[in-house]
Design an enzyme around this catalytic site. Structure first.
Site, PDB file in Angstrom:
ATOM      1  N   THR A  12       0.805  -1.224   0.000  1.00 25.95           N
ATOM      2  CA  THR A  12       0.000   0.000   0.000  1.00 25.95           C
ATOM      3  C   THR A  12       0.835   1.271   0.000  1.00 25.95           C
ATOM      4  OG1 THR A  12      -0.133  -0.171   2.397  1.00 25.95           O
ATOM      5  CG2 THR A  12      -1.968  -1.081   1.130  1.00 25.95           C
ATOM      6  N   ILE A  14       3.379   4.248   1.491  1.00 23.93           N
ATOM      7  CA  ILE A  14       3.390   4.968   2.771  1.00 23.93           C
ATOM      8  C   ILE A  14       2.063   5.705   2.914  1.00 23.93           C
ATOM      9  CG2 ILE A  14       4.592   6.659   4.215  1.00 23.93           C
ATOM     10  CD1 ILE A  14       6.272   4.199   3.656  1.00 23.93           C
ATOM     11  N   HIS A  15       1.036   4.969   3.328  1.00 19.96           N
ATOM     12  CA  HIS A  15      -0.290   5.550   3.571  1.00 19.96           C
ATOM     13  C   HIS A  15      -0.400   5.890   5.053  1.00 19.96           C
ATOM     14  CE1 HIS A  15      -1.922   1.897   5.494  1.00 19.96           C
ATOM     15  NE2 HIS A  15      -1.073   1.274   4.693  1.00 19.96           N
ATOM     16  N   ALA A  16      -1.599   6.028   5.553  1.00 19.67           N
ATOM     17  CA  ALA A  16      -1.834   6.538   6.913  1.00 19.67           C
ATOM     18  C   ALA A  16      -1.102   5.772   8.023  1.00 19.67           C
ATOM     19  CB  ALA A  16      -3.327   6.582   7.204  1.00 19.67           C
TER      20      ALA A  16
END
Length: 88
Positions: A12, A14-16
């Site tokens: 994914t 570097i998301h939340a």
């Protein structure tokens, strides 16, 4: 000054969640710590800054630190990124 390059492997990017983890880790240090991606550099202690880069899987990023604890900061961040499966 200390710096290290990372290849992002987490599907994914570097998301939340990974961004929060990195900001939390960086905030433990007094050094100025930056994340650079595609020629843009942001404060690694800023969640909005990190998220604004839109770092995806397969990206190559550089994390740099400047200050009294720069070497420790880079070492700890590298350990966190590897342990959490974010980068190699």
């Amino acid at each position: 000054m200390a710096s290290k390059e990372f290849h992002i492997v987490v599907e994914t990017g570097i998301h939340a969640r990974p961004a929060t983890l990195l900001v939390h880790t960086a905030s433990k240090f007094t050094s100025e710590i930056t994340l650079e991606y595609k020629g843009k550099s942001v404060n690694l202690k800023s969640i909005m800054g990190v998220m604004s880069l839109g770092v995806g899987q397969g990206a190559d990023v550089t994390i740099s630190a400047e200050g009294a604890d720069a070497d420790d900061a880079i070492s700890t961040i590298a350990e966190t990124m590897t342990k959490e499966g974010l980068a190699e």
